[in-house]
Scaffold this active site. Sequence first.
Site, PDB file in Angstrom:
ATOM      1  N   GLU A  33     152.446 136.907 120.734  1.00 19.47           N
ATOM      2  CA  GLU A  33     151.336 137.209 121.499  1.00 19.47           C
ATOM      3  C   GLU A  33     150.493 135.713 121.248  1.00 19.47           C
ATOM      4  OE1 GLU A  33     150.456 138.895 124.396  1.00 19.47           O
ATOM      5  OE2 GLU A  33     151.997 140.412 124.173  1.00 19.47           O
ATOM      6  N   ASP A  44     150.929 146.603 119.856  1.00 12.54           N
ATOM      7  CA  ASP A  44     151.676 146.149 121.667  1.00 12.54           C
ATOM      8  C   ASP A  44     152.835 147.513 121.944  1.00 12.54           C
ATOM      9  OD1 ASP A  44     152.426 144.844 124.490  1.00 12.54           O
ATOM     10  OD2 ASP A  44     154.579 145.003 122.809  1.00 12.54           O
ATOM     11  N   LYS A  48     152.588 150.649 124.523  1.00 13.13           N
ATOM     12  CA  LYS A  48     153.657 151.582 124.880  1.00 13.13           C
ATOM     13  C   LYS A  48     153.935 152.937 124.920  1.00 13.13           C
ATOM     14  CE  LYS A  48     155.867 146.914 125.222  1.00 13.13           C
ATOM     15  NZ  LYS A  48     157.355 146.417 125.048  1.00 13.13           N
ATOM     16  N   GLY A 145     159.556 137.234 126.052  1.00 14.19           N
ATOM     17  CA  GLY A 145     160.040 136.041 126.827  1.00 14.19           C
ATOM     18  C   GLY A 145     159.235 136.284 127.712  1.00 14.19           C
TER      19      GLY A 145
END
Length: 270
Positions: A33, A44, A48, A145
Site C-alpha cells: 500500500e 489491512d 478484513k 497485486g
Amino acid sequence: MNGTCNYILTRMESAGLPYEAVFEEARQLGYLEADPTLDVGGIDASHKLAILSSIAFGTRIDFGAVEIEGIERVSIDDIRRAADMGYRIKLLGVAQMTPRGLEQRMAPCLVPAESPLGQLMGGTNMVVVEGDSVGQIVLRGAGAGEGPTASAVLSDVVEIARGVRMPVFGQPAAALQRAKPARTAVPAAYYMRLELQDKPGALAKVATVLGDAGISIDRMRQYGQHSDSSVPVLVVTHKTTPEAIDYAIEALPRTGVLVSDPVELRIEEV
C-alpha cells in the site's frame, strides 16, 4: 488475509533473504500500500477480519476490538528455526465466539508446514471456516497485486450494474448485534527467541522467570554464537495462557541477561 505479508514471509524462507530485502522487493512489485504499515503492520488484514467476523457471527463491526501485531519483528532466524521444527510463520487472523465474548486477533503465528495454511505460498490469501455441521471449509485465492485487486473491484461494479442487491453482511445492517469484545484467553504453545549473554547462569534465570509465570518448557535449543558475548536460544513452551506469556515477556528483560528484546509467536495447530 494479506497477500503481501504472505509473499514476504514465504520469500524470506525460499530465498533466505532478510525482511528488509524482501520488503523492498514487494515494493518494487507493487504489492505494498502507499502506507506500507497498512500491510506489514497487520492493519489491512485486521479490517478484513473485522468484516468476516461480522458476517460469521451476525455482529456489528468492531475494528477497535481486534488485537493487532504485524510481521515487522519476524526475522530470517525465526523463519529458519520454525522450519527446523516443521512449522511455517504466517500472519494469521482468528475470530471466535466464546462464552466471554468475541475474540479477534491478528498476529504472526507458527502453523504446521503440512497444513493448508502452511502450504500457502506467495501473494495468496486463505480463509478457513469451521462450522458445527460442515466441519472445516478452506477458501484460497490471489490476494496481492494490481490484477487481483482490479478484478475484485470490477466484480463489485458489475453486480451494481446488474442490479444485484444482496445484504453485505447476509442480513440488514440494522439487525446486526453488538458483541462483547473479549481478549484472547485460549491456551496455546508458544515459540520464544531470546538473545542471551554468554555467561553462566543465564539460562537458569530464564527458566526461573518462566517457572514463576507458570510456563512449562517443552523444548529448548541453543544455537551457535552470534558474537563473542551473546548466544541465541530458542524456547518452545507447552500450552499456556496469553496472560502468562505477557508476564514472562515483561519480566525477562529485568533478569539482566538479555541482549535484545525477546520475540514470542503463538503456535496454532490448524
